[in-house]
Design an enzyme around this catalytic site. Structure first.
Site, PDB file in Angstrom:
ATOM      1  N   GLN A   5      -4.877  -1.380   9.659  1.00 23.50           N
ATOM      2  CA  GLN A   5      -4.709  -2.716   9.087  1.00 23.50           C
ATOM      3  C   GLN A   5      -5.272  -3.773  10.038  1.00 23.50           C
ATOM      4  OE1 GLN A   5      -3.440  -3.294   5.905  1.00 23.50           O
ATOM      5  NE2 GLN A   5      -4.095  -5.395   6.244  1.00 23.50           N
ATOM      6  N   ASP A  22     -11.145   2.771   4.090  1.00 26.64           N
ATOM      7  CA  ASP A  22     -11.441   1.339   3.998  1.00 26.64           C
ATOM      8  C   ASP A  22     -12.948   1.097   3.910  1.00 26.64           C
ATOM      9  OD1 ASP A  22      -9.461  -0.521   3.691  1.00 26.64           O
ATOM     10  OD2 ASP A  22      -8.917  -0.595   5.819  1.00 26.64           O
ATOM     11  N   LYS A  59       0.841  -1.200   0.000  1.00 25.78           N
ATOM     12  CA  LYS A  59       0.000   0.000   0.000  1.00 25.78           C
ATOM     13  C   LYS A  59       0.878   1.253   0.000  1.00 25.78           C
ATOM     14  CE  LYS A  59      -3.787  -2.460   2.146  1.00 25.78           C
ATOM     15  NZ  LYS A  59      -4.530  -2.849   3.341  1.00 25.78           N
TER      16      LYS A  59
END
Ligand code: NAD
Length: 315
Positions: A103, A126, A59
């Site tokens: 994460q 997200d 990422k």
């Protein structure tokens, strides 16, 4: 000699589509620069989970390639929920941060739900905040929603590959908040007739055989077999399963010289939730690797650029 034409299934190339999306982002990023800002992403990686480290690394690398500012926060696995909440709070307040990504999975002792809800919805790249999940479910216009990256990538893939969705029968296997539920909502919003199946579903194969579009998000190697697929269907394989057992490898890839070479070298390979033999009866399918997974990061970048523009236009 038989004169039955054999139609090869179409491979939906996630790598190529991701490259297309990223190249479109480059021009949006140039526009942002002209307007005097650089979109910024903050990634929070707790502890030392090797798979998470790998995902985060790609990422951050993709941000650098595109010219998105990124920064990493790497608290130790012993960090408390309160300490993480304070970190999220500080990221919420910083103007140069447009996207906050926590994460997952987090260590057991951390309250994941509380943390995800602490991210301001405008920076929730997200798409896991209940506000964004609710907006998605209520069919709000795309510019008002930050949608989860993997399902958003699937929809991009279908759209850019001219796979019809409206009026089609779609079956989703899996009901997670990250993939199953949001992809079902997106397919409904795109006017498909959607059935969601899960671990308690009875007569699964009967249902999956009805699907024009079959999405598998289960987490079990080669779970969907050819007899569960309607010939000509579009197969979307979300699963990422590492296979290390030689007998299991043989079951999926016997005769595949390229895979065999990789397996011999690394001692493992990656297989999706759909048995590769099922791809042969499909009309189109997403390979693993190189299908859905390739799009997830591209959509994260896209959400970051979108969040940055929306915050600055007051959307
Ligand atoms: P999850 O474990 O949260 O959910 C799995 C779902 O599968 C559950 O809803 C469960 O009901 C269903 N299921 C389990 N056994 C079943 C059975 N026997 N029959 C029918 N349904 C069954 O998983 P997830 O987070 O949704 O991820 C699913 C897979 O997708 C995993 O392999 C994961 O690694 C992968 N994944 C890939 C990406 C990507 O970028 N490509 C992103 C997220 C997840």
């Amino acid at each position: 000699m038989s004169n039955v034409a054999v139609v090869e299934p179409r491979v939906l190339d996630g790598v190529a589509i991701a490259a297309e999306i990223k190249s479109e982002l480059v021009s949006k990023l140039a526009e942002a620069k002209e307007r005097g800002y650089t979109p910024g992403l903050a990634v929070v990686l707790v502890g030392e989970n090797p798979a998470s480290q790998l995902y985060v690394k790609s990422k951050v690398k993709t941000c650098a390639e595109l010219g998105i500012y990124s920064e990493m926060h790497t608290p130790a696995a012993s960090v408390t929920t309160e300490e993480l909440l304070a970190l999220v709070e500080s990221l919420n307040e910083r103007d140069e941060i447009d996207g906050i990504l926590i994460q997952l999975p987090l260590p057991e002792h951390v309250d994941t739900e509380r943390l995800l809800e602490a991210v301001v919805p405008e920076k929730d790249v997200d798409g896991f905040h209940p506000i964004n999940a609710g907006r998605l479910l209520s069919g709000a216009p795309a510019e008002k929603v930050l949608a989860p990256c993997t399902p958003a990538g699937i929809m991009e893939m279908l759209r850019r590959s001219d796979i019809p969705v409206s009026g089609q029968r779609a079956v989703v296997i899996g009901r997670s908040n990250i993939v199953g539920k949001p992809i079902a909502a997106m397919l409904i919003n795109a006017s498909a007739t959607v059935t969601v199946c899960h671990s308690r579903t009875r007569d699964l194969a009967e249902i999956t055989r009805e699907a024009d579009i079959l999405v598998a998000a289960i987490g079990r190697a080669g779970f969907v077999t050819a007899d569960m697929v309607r010939p000509g269907a579009t197969l979307v394989d979300v699963g990422i399963n590492r296979v290390t057992d030689a007998a299991e490898f043989e079951r999926f890839f016997a005769g595949d010289a390229k895979r065999m070479e990789g397996f011999a070298k690394r001692g493992s390979t990656v297989v999706g939730d759909i048995d590769p033999a099922a791809f042969r009866v499909a009309g189109a399918y997403t390979p693993v690797p190189g299908g859905v997974g390739a799009l997830t990061i591209a959509m994260l970048m896209s959400n970051t650029v979108k969040a940055a523009a929306a915050r600055r236009s007051g959307n």
